[in-house]
Design an enzyme around this catalytic site. Structure first.
Site, short mmCIF file in Angstrom:
data_model
loop_
_atom_site.label_atom_id
_atom_site.label_comp_id
_atom_site.label_asym_id
_atom_site.label_seq_id
_atom_site.Cartn_x
_atom_site.Cartn_y
_atom_site.Cartn_z
CG ASN A 30 -7.91 59.11 -28.75
OD1 ASN A 30 -8.35 58.22 -28.09
ND2 ASN A 30 -8.12 59.97 -29.36
CD GLU A 69 -9.31 55.33 -30.30
OE1 GLU A 69 -8.07 55.68 -30.15
OE2 GLU A 69 -10.00 55.87 -29.16
CG ASP A 123 -21.32 67.92 -36.64
OD1 ASP A 123 -21.39 66.94 -37.05
OD2 ASP A 123 -20.17 68.44 -36.10
#
Ligand code: MN
Length: 421
Positions: A133, A196, A247
Site C-alpha cells: 500500500n 498503488e 489540513d
C-alpha cells in the site's frame, strides 16, 4: 544521467537564497505565491521545495498530456497495473544513517496553532500479508527518532491493526521527494490490496514511456528508487497526541490519539530536496483532490453513458465540491449522476451536474448553468446524515449532501447560450 524525482529546471521557479526560518518562514513564502514553485536553498541547512505541483496544467505538462486527459490516463492506469522495474543501487543509498536526529531535517512548523513541526509530503509504503500500500499521512515530529502519524481508518490503518494484533510493529518507509506518478497514485482510493505502486508505474509507462523504478531498502521494503529521502521505521503500538493541524480546508483539524512511528534509518541522495506541501494550498488541492476525479468519473460512467469531465473545485478545496459534465440519454440521468458521483468520492458534499456545453474548469459557466437550467423544486437532491469528510469543520461527523442537476431537459434547445452571428 542524474535521475531526480523533483523537477527544478522548470520555468518560473522562485529561488530563495537566504536562510528561511523553520517556524512559519516556509508557510509565509509558499502562501504568498500560491501557484509559484519555490525552491528554498536553506531551510534548517537543507534544500526544500514547495508549490511544485500547484497547477493542473503543470501536472499535465509533466506527463506530456493536456489537463483534460489526466482522468483517462489515471483510469487506464487503475485498470492496467504495471510491474515496476527493480534497480540494484538507488541513489538514496549514497547517504545512509542509523544515528541521526530527525529535528535536523527541514521539517517546518507551518501555522501557529499546529501542534508541532510536520512532514506533509511523505508517501508511506508498507507491505503486509502479501499486499502493498502507498498512501499519504501527515507526520508530527515528536523527538529525535519519532513521529506521531495521522492514520485515517483506511488501508495503512488496516495493515497496522493486523500487525499489532499479531504483536508486531508494522514496518513502513516514508518517501519524500517523489515524482508525480507516485504522488497521484498514492492519493487514489481503491480497493484494499490494489497496489498503488503498479498504478503509478502504469501511469508513467503510458505517458512517459517507462515504468516506475523501485529499489529495496536494507530491511526489504520496496520503495520508489528516485526518492530524495526515505525514512524507514515502524508504526508501533504506542500512541501520542497528534494535532491540532491545519489540513486541506485551511482550518484546524482536531487533536487525536494516534500511533507513534519510530524511525530506524534515514536514506537520502546527495544534496536532497525536501518536499513541503503547504496544507490548504493549491498544491495540496491538486495532489489530494485530482486523483479522486477519475474515481468519480468511473462511478458516474456506470449509470450515464457519456461522462465528459469531472472537476473538484478549488473553491471547495478540491475535496468537498465537484462538477461533472455529461450528455443525457433520458430524463433523470442528471439525478442518477448525482447519486453515482457521491459514491465515487464519499467525502464530497456538493456536486453539480452540467451538460457538455459547459466548461467544468470555468466556475462562471457552471454558475450560469445553475442560474439558467436549474429549479430547486425538480433538480435539488438533499441527502441527510451521510458520513462525510472528517476535515469539514461544519460537519458533526454526519453531513448533508447536496446534488444540483443543472442539465437542460432532453431536447431543451431554448436553454442553449445564443452566440453572436
Ligand atoms: Mn491503498
Amino acid at each position: 544521467m542524474s535521475m531526480r524525482s523533483i523537477v527544478i529546471s522548470m520555468d518560473g521557479v522562485s529561488t530563495i537564497n537566504y536562510e528561511v526560518p523553520l517556524e512559519y518562514g516556509a508557510a509565509r513564502i509558499l502562501s504568498s505565491n500560491p501557484s509559484v514553485p519555490v525552491r528554498f536553498m536553506n531551510l534548517n541547512g537543507h534544500e526544500a521545495v514547495g508549490n511544485l505541483w500547484s497547477d493542473r496544467e503543470r501536472i499535465a505538462a509533466y506527463f506530456h498530456i493536456r489537463k483534460e486527459e489526466i482522468i483517462k490516463k489515471m483510469l487506464h492506469a487503475i485498470s492496467h497495473p504495471t510491474r515496476p522495474i527493480e534497480v540494484d543501487r538507488p541513489q538514496f543509498f549514497d547517504n545512509i544513517k542509523e544515528s541521526f536526529d530527525l529535528r535536523e531535517l527541514p521539517i517546518p512548523k507551518l501555522f501557529p496553532g499546529d501542534a508541532g513541526r510536520y512532514v506533509t509530503a511523505a508517501v508511506a509504503v508498507a507491505e503486509f500479508g502479501g499486499k502493498r500500500n502507498l498512501s499519504f499521512h501527515r507526520l508530527m515530529l515528536l523527538d529525535d527518532r519519532r513521529f506521531a502519524i495521522r492514520l485515517v481508518p483506511r488501508h495503512l490503518y488496516t495493515m497496522y491493526k493486523s500487525s499489532i494484533s499479531e504483536g508486531k510493529d508494522l514496518p513502513v518507509a516514508f518517501c519524500i521527494g517523489v515524482c508525480p506518478s507516485i504522488l497521484l497514485a498514492a492519493a487514489t482510493s481503491l480497493e484494499y490490496g490494489q497496489d498503488e505502486m503498479e498504478i503509478a508505474s502504469s501511469l508513467r509507462q503510458s505517458t512517459l514511456g517507462d515504468p516506475v523504478h523501485v529499489a529495496s531498502t536494507k530491511s526489504g521494503i520496496i520503495v520508489p528508487a528516485y526518492s530524495e529521502f526515505v525514512l524507514e521505521g515502524r508504526i508501533t503500538a504506542e500512541t501520542a497526541e497528534e494535532g491540532p493541524f491545519v489540513d486541506i480546508t485551511g482550518t484546524y483539524d482536531k487533536k487525536r490519539m494516534q500511533p507513534v512511528v519510530e524511525i530506524d534509518t534515514i536514506y537520502s541522495v546527495d544534496s536532497p530536496m525536501f518536499h513541503i506541501v503547504l496544507p490548504g494550498s493549491i498544491e495540496h488541492y491538486m495532489l489530494m483532490g485530482l486523483p479522486r476525479e477519475p474515481l468519480i468519473y468511473r462511478t458516474v460512467n456506470q449509470v450515464v453513458p457519456y461522462v465528459h469531465n469531472v472537476r473538484l473545485t478549488e473553491g471547495g478545496c478540491c475535496w468537498l465540491h465537484g462538477i461533472v459534465s455529461i450528455t443525457k440519454n433520458k430524463e433523470g440521468d442528471g439525478v442518477n449522476a448525482i447519486m453515482a458521483a457521491f459514491t465515487g468520492h464519499p467525502s464530497m458534499k456538493k456536486v453539480t451536474i452540467v451538460d457538455n456545453d459547459i466548461d467544468v474548469y470555468d466556475d462562471r459557466e457552471v454558475e450560469w448553468a445553475v442560474a439558467t437550467r436549474f429549479q430547486a423544486k425538480k433538480g435539488l437532491i438533499v441527502i441527510d446524515d451521510a458520513a462525510g469528510s472528517t476535515l469539514d469543520p461544519s460537519s458533526d461527523g454526519l453531513t448533508s449532501k447536496v446534488g444540483i442537476d443543472a442539465t437542460k431537459p432532453m431536447g431543451g434547445e431554448d436553454f442553449d447560450r445564443v452566440k453572436a452571428p
